[in-house]
Design an enzyme around this catalytic site. Sequence first.
Site, PDB file in Angstrom:
ATOM      1  N   VAL A   1       0.899  -1.062  -0.095  1.00  0.00           N
ATOM      2  CA  VAL A   1      -0.033   0.101   0.079  1.00  0.00           C
ATOM      3  C   VAL A   1       0.884   1.189   0.117  1.00  0.00           C
ATOM      4  O   VAL A   1       1.801   1.317   0.919  1.00  0.00           O
ATOM      5  CB  VAL A   1      -1.058  -0.115   1.224  1.00  0.00           C
ATOM      6  CG1 VAL A   1      -1.685   1.351   1.234  1.00  0.00           C
ATOM      7  CG2 VAL A   1      -1.409  -1.171   1.334  1.00  0.00           C
ATOM      8  N   CYS A   2       0.892   2.202  -1.131  1.00  0.00           N
ATOM      9  CA  CYS A   2       1.527   3.373  -0.930  1.00  0.00           C
ATOM     10  C   CYS A   2       1.399   4.250   0.372  1.00  0.00           C
ATOM     11  O   CYS A   2       0.407   4.548   0.696  1.00  0.00           O
ATOM     12  CB  CYS A   2       1.139   4.206  -2.236  1.00  0.00           C
ATOM     13  SG  CYS A   2       2.017   5.713  -2.249  1.00  0.00           S
ATOM     14  N   VAL A   3       2.512   4.705   0.893  1.00  0.00           N
ATOM     15  CA  VAL A   3       2.485   5.289   2.058  1.00  0.00           C
ATOM     16  C   VAL A   3       1.794   6.575   2.043  1.00  0.00           C
ATOM     17  O   VAL A   3       0.858   6.994   2.742  1.00  0.00           O
ATOM     18  CB  VAL A   3       3.868   5.181   2.685  1.00  0.00           C
ATOM     19  CG1 VAL A   3       4.754   6.158   1.928  1.00  0.00           C
ATOM     20  CG2 VAL A   3       3.730   5.935   4.196  1.00  0.00           C
TER      21      VAL A   3
ATOM     22  N   ALA B   1      -1.807   6.221   1.448  1.00  0.00           N
ATOM     23  CA  ALA B   1      -2.370   5.884   2.816  1.00  0.00           C
ATOM     24  C   ALA B   1      -2.717   7.007   3.797  1.00  0.00           C
ATOM     25  O   ALA B   1      -3.690   7.026   4.525  1.00  0.00           O
ATOM     26  CB  ALA B   1      -1.634   4.697   3.343  1.00  0.00           C
TER      27      ALA B   1
END
Lengths: 120, 97, 130
Positions: C77-79, C82
């Site tokens: 999941v892309c930080v 997110a």
Amino acid sequence: MTTKKFMFVNRKAPYGTIYAWEALEVVLIAAAFEQDVSIAFLDDGVFQLKKGHQTKDIGVKAFEKTWGALEDYDVTKLYVAQESLAERGLTADDLAIPVEVLSRADIGKKMEEQDVLLSF
Amino acid sequence: MLHIINKSPYDRPALDSALQTGEGGILFTEDGVYAIAKGGAAEAKIKAAQGKFKFYALGADIDARGLSDRVMEGISVVDYGGFVDLVAEYKTNQSWL
Amino acid sequence: MKFAILINEGPYTHQASDTAFHFAKAVLARGHEIFRVFFYHDGVNNATRLTTPPQDDRNIVDRWSKLATGSELDMVVCVAAAQRRGIVDDGEMKRNGKDATNLAPGFRISGLGQLVEAGIQADRIVVFGD
């Protein structure tokens, strides 16, 4: 590190949705990974490049300043579809940064040469 | 190149964009499958482009939308495994989102 | 062949995550490898363990979690995406002073470099979005 040809295909207008902004974030990371990066602006994506965005009253960061970062990261292969500009009443003079204006067919040929196409 | 189109041609210009930009294969998925319904305005566009492109459509999405009896000629219907095979067959793919 | 998958939309509103899931299963069934599934834009919402769909509906988040643990998929999941949308793991909770976490099992939060790396390492990358 392996170098691949990454092309980002930007087809959405800015501000109405976040795609254009988050696409730009990936472009800069790909450039930081020293990949062979290019961006194609097609359809409403050409609106991302229009000069003179004044975003103060919508409370969202403007694109124009970020385009400067592309040059810092050596991202200079920017292709814009002639047909998409013309349909929208724009010419290269209306754009915030220098680009290469190509026909859609020629952009299609560039797409064929890529290893990775990421569309946003 | 494989062009993946998940937009109805009656809503957004994804099909026109793909037809004007490339060649190779076009795979319709999700709402993109409305393009292959017989008698629709998109049928003529697809017919005119059949020399330049091969056309495919995802069977699960055709069935879900009640279009299984409306598939125009010249469309190869594939399952998800066929989708995978097409992605493997073409060197690159572009999703016209 | 090595595949990578990019998912740009959240669950339920768009079909993108469903199609990507069926595609991922078919990739594995064909004997290919999935190098990574990367969740970006609203796609990060596929990673909240707090989803509670009606009993007669599919549970999109659980389905991804189970596929990840069963097939050892790397689901990232892309930080940045997110953080914008409130998808939080232990590290993010501490770093940003939040009072809860909601990352579902099988997912991990990391940077956009993981997407670029997937593009470099995989033979094919497919984008699912709107």
